[in-house]
Design an enzyme around this catalytic site. Structure first.
Site, mmCIF file in Angstrom:
data_model
loop_
_atom_site.group_PDB
_atom_site.id
_atom_site.type_symbol
_atom_site.label_atom_id
_atom_site.label_comp_id
_atom_site.label_asym_id
_atom_site.label_seq_id
_atom_site.Cartn_x
_atom_site.Cartn_y
_atom_site.Cartn_z
ATOM 1 N N LYS A 154 6.151 23.814 -13.120
ATOM 2 C CA LYS A 154 5.324 22.650 -12.759
ATOM 3 C C LYS A 154 5.020 22.633 -11.258
ATOM 4 C CE LYS A 154 4.778 17.680 -13.329
ATOM 5 N NZ LYS A 154 5.161 16.489 -14.084
ATOM 6 N N ARG A 206 0.815 -1.232 0.000
ATOM 7 C CA ARG A 206 0.000 0.000 0.000
ATOM 8 C C ARG A 206 0.841 1.271 0.000
ATOM 9 N NH1 ARG A 206 -2.874 -2.980 3.820
ATOM 10 N NH2 ARG A 206 -4.657 -4.025 2.893
ATOM 11 N N HIS A 232 7.260 10.854 -26.719
ATOM 12 C CA HIS A 232 6.257 11.667 -26.026
ATOM 13 C C HIS A 232 6.453 13.174 -26.297
ATOM 14 C CE1 HIS A 232 3.479 12.759 -22.782
ATOM 15 N NE2 HIS A 232 4.387 13.638 -22.397
ATOM 16 N N HIS A 260 -0.920 13.226 -27.082
ATOM 17 C CA HIS A 260 -1.188 11.898 -26.553
ATOM 18 C C HIS A 260 -1.861 11.029 -27.639
ATOM 19 C CE1 HIS A 260 -3.260 9.796 -22.881
ATOM 20 N NE2 HIS A 260 -2.785 8.936 -23.737
ATOM 21 N N HIS A 308 -1.051 18.272 -24.985
ATOM 22 C CA HIS A 308 -1.119 16.842 -24.682
ATOM 23 C C HIS A 308 -2.370 16.133 -25.215
ATOM 24 C CE1 HIS A 308 2.379 17.569 -22.231
ATOM 25 N NE2 HIS A 308 2.446 16.310 -21.859
ATOM 26 N N GLU A 354 -5.035 17.315 -9.896
ATOM 27 C CA GLU A 354 -5.596 17.753 -11.173
ATOM 28 C C GLU A 354 -7.113 17.869 -11.146
ATOM 29 O OE1 GLU A 354 -3.615 16.238 -14.663
ATOM 30 O OE2 GLU A 354 -5.385 16.613 -15.881
ATOM 31 N N ASN A 413 -1.297 20.173 -19.305
ATOM 32 C CA ASN A 413 -1.610 19.289 -20.429
ATOM 33 C C ASN A 413 -1.611 20.025 -21.763
ATOM 34 O OD1 ASN A 413 -1.884 17.206 -18.647
ATOM 35 N ND2 ASN A 413 -4.090 17.425 -18.456
ATOM 36 N N ARG A 457 -4.102 22.140 -12.658
ATOM 37 C CA ARG A 457 -3.044 21.256 -13.159
ATOM 38 C C ARG A 457 -3.276 20.875 -14.617
ATOM 39 N NH1 ARG A 457 0.185 16.278 -10.106
ATOM 40 N NH2 ARG A 457 1.479 15.785 -11.898
ATOM 41 N N GLU A 508 9.008 19.543 -23.337
ATOM 42 C CA GLU A 508 8.240 19.838 -22.114
ATOM 43 C C GLU A 508 8.683 21.178 -21.508
ATOM 44 O OE1 GLU A 508 5.646 18.106 -21.109
ATOM 45 O OE2 GLU A 508 5.942 15.972 -21.543
ATOM 46 N N LYS A 559 2.685 11.753 -10.497
ATOM 47 C CA LYS A 559 1.879 10.885 -11.376
ATOM 48 C C LYS A 559 2.709 9.655 -11.734
ATOM 49 C CE LYS A 559 -1.310 14.010 -13.727
ATOM 50 N NZ LYS A 559 -1.777 14.489 -15.047
HETATM 51 N N1 LIG Z 1 4.675 11.004 -14.748
HETATM 52 C C1 LIG Z 1 4.635 12.100 -15.447
HETATM 53 O O1 LIG Z 1 4.263 13.163 -14.956
HETATM 54 C C2 LIG Z 1 5.094 12.066 -16.875
HETATM 55 C C3 LIG Z 1 5.253 13.273 -17.590
HETATM 56 C C4 LIG Z 1 5.733 13.214 -18.883
HETATM 57 C C5 LIG Z 1 6.055 11.997 -19.452
HETATM 58 N N2 LIG Z 1 5.894 10.849 -18.758
HETATM 59 C C6 LIG Z 1 6.238 9.553 -19.340
HETATM 60 O O2 LIG Z 1 7.647 9.510 -19.527
HETATM 61 C C7 LIG Z 1 7.939 8.549 -20.537
HETATM 62 C C8 LIG Z 1 9.019 9.059 -21.457
HETATM 63 O O3 LIG Z 1 10.176 9.294 -20.721
HETATM 64 P P1 LIG Z 1 11.592 9.517 -21.448
HETATM 65 O O4 LIG Z 1 11.415 10.434 -22.589
HETATM 66 O O5 LIG Z 1 12.537 9.869 -20.376
HETATM 67 O O6 LIG Z 1 11.898 8.101 -22.095
HETATM 68 P P2 LIG Z 1 12.651 6.782 -21.558
HETATM 69 O O7 LIG Z 1 12.436 6.601 -20.122
HETATM 70 O O8 LIG Z 1 12.242 5.701 -22.469
HETATM 71 O O9 LIG Z 1 14.192 7.115 -21.788
HETATM 72 C C9 LIG Z 1 14.666 7.314 -23.077
HETATM 73 C C10 LIG Z 1 15.833 6.381 -23.433
HETATM 74 O O10 LIG Z 1 17.013 6.914 -22.894
HETATM 75 C C11 LIG Z 1 17.778 5.898 -22.251
HETATM 76 N N3 LIG Z 1 18.513 6.592 -21.193
HETATM 77 C C12 LIG Z 1 18.015 7.075 -20.035
HETATM 78 N N4 LIG Z 1 18.937 7.821 -19.424
HETATM 79 C C13 LIG Z 1 20.044 7.803 -20.192
HETATM 80 C C14 LIG Z 1 21.313 8.429 -20.098
HETATM 81 N N5 LIG Z 1 21.580 9.294 -19.110
HETATM 82 N N6 LIG Z 1 22.223 8.186 -21.064
HETATM 83 C C15 LIG Z 1 21.909 7.373 -22.121
HETATM 84 N N7 LIG Z 1 20.713 6.794 -22.284
HETATM 85 C C16 LIG Z 1 19.784 7.013 -21.321
HETATM 86 C C17 LIG Z 1 16.798 4.866 -21.820
HETATM 87 O O11 LIG Z 1 17.386 3.604 -21.810
HETATM 88 C C18 LIG Z 1 15.713 4.970 -22.890
HETATM 89 O O12 LIG Z 1 15.969 4.071 -23.939
HETATM 90 C C19 LIG Z 1 6.628 8.249 -21.240
HETATM 91 O O13 LIG Z 1 6.186 6.980 -20.877
HETATM 92 C C20 LIG Z 1 5.678 9.311 -20.704
HETATM 93 O O14 LIG Z 1 4.338 8.879 -20.660
HETATM 94 C C21 LIG Z 1 5.433 10.874 -17.471
HETATM 95 ZN ZN LIG Z 2 4.164 15.332 -21.151
#
Ligand SMILES: NC(=O)c1ccc[n+]([C@@H]2O[C@H](COP(=O)([O-])OP(=O)(O)OC[C@H]3O[C@@H](n4cnc5c(N)ncnc54)[C@H](O)[C@@H]3O)[C@@H](O)[C@H]2O)c1
Ligand SMILES: [Zn+2]
Length: 338
Positions: free
Chosen positions: A213, A113, A251, A238, A234, A223, A231, A227, A177, A135
């Site tokens: 943010k 939990r 993304h 999305h 988005h 949200e 978006n 908040r 972003e 999130k």
């Molecule tokens: N929770 C939230 O508020 C929120 C907000 C925006 C996006 N997201 C989510 O985030 C995700 C995308 O995240 P992302 O763009 O970071 O992608 P990701 O996590 O897939 O990372 C991108 C790539 O970079 C590689 N990598 C990571 N750090 C590295 C480094 N320092 N050096 C070399 N390679 C590295 C990883 O292996 C991966 O292949 C999506 O799923 C999206 O929905 C969440």
């Molecule tokens: Zn985003």
């Protein structure tokens, strides 16, 4: 530099500092069982730096990419914690991008939990945006973020030095972003992009984006209203991300595209396109407008006659939520972004 996310009992520090990866143990308790979650793309040296500070670290290295935000990987994290006798006093640490952060955060939210969650983001996207705000989510059958929880981290440690190894396309992807943060609330941040020396200004870009943010999340953690401003870009982004097949367009790239039709000022749209071009972000796309529209209608569970709230930018630093009929959204979507 230190920011504090002020959310009463769920408040936490966000430390942005070069080299902080090797000092996380001085900022939070790593002398307990710590599930260190990363993926195959995260350089081994970063895992070593974290594991060296953990008395009882358990490392899980997932396959790279959006596909890891799955029930199967979620189950793997939970089973690993159970096998290693994790209790409610132990912690999950995410070391990687938004994929690792969203998945590990969700596992931390659910195991017994809810246990402590430490986030050490290593991509521009996660350092600028996804690591703060609480999130967490996984995808269901390709439908993004369908299962998730709000679970705030207890510490976010951001080491911009880790960006040196990030592939250029991912580096640019996350900057979308920050551009979004600039458009919705910080014109000076947007102008940093127009200045064009991104590597030199990266710490300021990360910091200003986090402040935008943080200010919003502190006022509306769950949200209910404000908040939703975050978006911007988005709703369309999305949908583009989902119908183009998860993981094909990243993304941030989709958010960059999605911001254009929601920007009312032609001059701001021009400025956005110029910045995208400089960064290598997409500024145009052709798509099946009907499929995109149907995706949004289905995603938001709306009948054909419904209305949808979208975020529009009148000019830099001035956005508003607007409820529009779905038919108007269809017109905005068109057959592509040109
Ligand atoms: N929770 C939230 O508020 C929120 C907000 C925006 C996006 N997201 C989510 O985030 C995700 C995308 O995240 P992302 O763009 O970071 O992608 P990701 O996590 O897939 O990372 C991108 C790539 O970079 C590689 N990598 C990571 N750090 C590295 C480094 N320092 N050096 C070399 N390679 C590295 C990883 O292996 C991966 O292949 C999506 O799923 C999206 O929905 C969440
Ligand atoms: Zn985003």
């Amino acid at each position: 530099m230190k920011l504090t996310m002020r959310l009463g009992v769920r408040s936490y520090d966000i430390i942005l500092k070069r080299g902080v990866l090797s000092r996380v143990g001085q900022l939070t308790n790593l002398s307990r069982r710590v599930l260190v979650v990363s993926d195959e793309g995260v350089p081994q040296a970063y895992r070593d730096a974290i594991l060296a500070q953990c008395g009882q670290g358990v490392s899980v290295v997932l396959p790279q990419g959006e596909g890891s935000k799955s029930i199967a990987c979620f189950e793997r994290l939970l089973n690993t914690m159970l096998e290693h006798d994790f209790t409610r006093e132990d912690a999950v640490l995410a070391l990687g991008g938004g994929v690792v952060g969203d998945l590990a955060g969700f596992a931390a939210a659910c195991y017994m939990r809810g246990i402590a969650f430490i986030n050490c983001p290593t991509t521009t996207l996660s350092q600028i945006d996804s690591s703060i705000g609480g999130k967490t989510a996984i995808n269901l059958e390709g439908a993004k973020n369908t299962v998730g929880a709000f679970h705030q981290p207890c510490l976010v440690a951001i080491d911009p030095d880790t960006l040196d190894t990030l592939p250029p396309r991912h580096f640019a992807n996350g900057l979308a972003e920050a551009i979004k943060a600039g458009v919705i609330a910080d014109p000076d941040l947007f102008e940093l992009f127009e200045k064009g020396d991104i590597k030199a200004d990266i710490e300021e870009i990360i910091c200003r984006s986090l402040v935008v943010k943080k200010n919003v999340v502190e006022k509306d953690e769950r949200e209910n209203n404000l908040r939703a401003m975050l978006n911007f870009g988005h709703t369309l982004g999305h949908a583009i991300e989902s119908i183009s097949g998860l993981g094909k367009l990243y993304h941030g790239e989709c958010v960059a595209l999605g911001m254009l039709p929601m920007t009312e000022s032609p001059s701001v749209r021009r400025r956005l396109r110029t910045v995208y071009k400089m960064l290598g972000l997409p500024a145009r796309i052709r798509y099946d407008g009907e499929a995109l529209y149907e995706f949004i209608r289905h995603d938001k569970k709306m009948g054909a006659g419904g209305a949808i709230t979208v975020v529009k930018a009148a000019k830099l630093g001035e956005v508003r939520l607007e409820k529009i009929p779905l038919e108007d959204l269809k017109t905005i979507i068109g057959e592509g972004i040109r």
